[in-house]
Scaffold this active site. Sequence first.
Site, PDB file in Angstrom:
ATOM      1  N   ASP A 257       0.857  -1.185   0.000  1.00 24.77           N
ATOM      2  CA  ASP A 257       0.000   0.000   0.000  1.00 24.77           C
ATOM      3  C   ASP A 257       0.894   1.236   0.000  1.00 24.77           C
ATOM      4  O   ASP A 257       1.706   1.420   0.904  1.00 24.77           O
ATOM      5  CB  ASP A 257      -0.897  -0.031   1.248  1.00 24.77           C
ATOM      6  CG  ASP A 257      -1.902   1.111   1.249  1.00 24.77           C
ATOM      7  OD1 ASP A 257      -1.897   1.936   0.308  1.00 24.77           O
ATOM      8  OD2 ASP A 257      -2.691   1.180   2.216  1.00 24.77           O
TER       9      ASP A 257
ATOM     10  N   ASP B  95      -3.455   2.580  -5.519  1.00 23.58           N
ATOM     11  CA  ASP B  95      -2.203   2.532  -4.758  1.00 23.58           C
ATOM     12  C   ASP B  95      -2.052   1.285  -3.889  1.00 23.58           C
ATOM     13  O   ASP B  95      -1.298   1.280  -2.933  1.00 23.58           O
ATOM     14  CB  ASP B  95      -2.070   3.802  -3.900  1.00 23.58           C
ATOM     15  CG  ASP B  95      -2.992   3.792  -2.708  1.00 23.58           C
ATOM     16  OD1 ASP B  95      -4.072   3.185  -2.793  1.00 23.58           O
ATOM     17  OD2 ASP B  95      -2.638   4.380  -1.680  1.00 23.58           O
ATOM     18  N   GLU B  96      -2.772   0.219  -4.250  1.00 25.33           N
ATOM     19  CA  GLU B  96      -2.681  -1.002  -3.455  1.00 25.33           C
ATOM     20  C   GLU B  96      -2.678  -2.236  -4.338  1.00 25.33           C
ATOM     21  O   GLU B  96      -3.442  -2.312  -5.299  1.00 25.33           O
ATOM     22  CB  GLU B  96      -3.919  -1.144  -2.560  1.00 25.33           C
ATOM     23  CG  GLU B  96      -3.813  -0.520  -1.209  1.00 25.33           C
ATOM     24  CD  GLU B  96      -5.124  -0.656  -0.457  1.00 25.33           C
ATOM     25  OE1 GLU B  96      -5.351  -1.704   0.148  1.00 25.33           O
ATOM     26  OE2 GLU B  96      -5.927   0.292  -0.527  1.00 25.33           O
TER      27      GLU B  96
HETATM   28 MG   LIG Z   1      -2.369   4.083   0.412  1.00 25.37          MG
END
Ligand SMILES: [Mg+2]
Length: 358
Positions: A8, A106-107
């Site tokens: 993350d 973003d993961e």
């Molecule tokens: Mg994040």
Amino acid sequence: MKIILLIDMDYFFAACEELRHPEYKAKPVVVGADPKGGTARGVVSTCNYLARKFGIHSAMPISMAYKLKKDAIFLPVDYPYYEKMSNSAMQVIKTFAKKFEQVSIDEAFIDVTGKVDSFEQAIEYARRLKGSIKQETGLPCSIGIGANRVIAKMACEAGKPDGVKMVGPEDAQFFLAQMKVGKLYGVGNKTAARLEAMGYKTIGDLAKANLANLVNEFGVWGGELYRSARGESDDEIIENYEIKSIGRERTFENDTNEREKMIKEIESISKEVGEEVKKQGVSYKTVTVKIRYSDFSERLKSKSIGHYTDDPREMFENAVRLFDSSIEEGRTVRKIGVRVSGFGKSKGQKRIAEFFSA
Ligand SMILES: [Mg+2]
């Protein structure tokens, strides 16, 4: 036993901004709507850790963030730039993965079973991955390691920011036990309230629950909650999710909160997706709706319809149900998408494997 990592990116949008404006690093940075001197609607998308020290957090009204720290750096959301940075990071992550599944900008979850032999080794491996991401993109991230997605995700949360945290299978239950039930990955506010009303305040309470009661209350999902709380959930990492789906998205000319307009768009998208489905000669059993709000935050919701179909009407009806159960009232929407997945054979036409290798 699987070894799963969740990567993350830390305060992603704000980190991207710091990267191209190093002078912002020592300042509180807030990415989101223009505060317009504290009078604006709209919300905070992401902020850096310095801004968090002033009590600012994502999803907070931008006017409140402005009240908390008037001289913070307020920046608009530059999604194309973040997407580019995300792609660079994901390219690095893929090279470390046996299986790769991106779950948001973003993961990503990766399965590294076989790439490393033990959870201890996975720590070293994750540190290397983290270093490579930093080197290639300049961006910080946190990595959680566990035997399944739930543990990996929650380990990552506990390790933030800039951390690598491993929670091995024998520690998983203990790690979860004291946390509030609403902290369990996949449990939203509504489910948390229902669980609390049933007397399950902590994840530990849920782990000792009567499974039949949970299934009574939540159906199949109840079993999943129970296994998650016990550290025993076993969701596969779904590789190449994007490829194994057919979908379309559309951006509104002007952001809107009119249901009628959005439903019309869903109908038109469903029709197009339906045509592509027919063209490919496949059937699907899962429908997913994506809503991107004006502040670029996203909501994805999927539903398995229990049988294979290629009927666009069925897609549309399910998409509307998903839409109605996930749209937050009053919020303006920028983009809407519908996609189908979970393909199966349709009327003896082209086999799925052939289709995907094409
Ligand atoms: Mg994040």
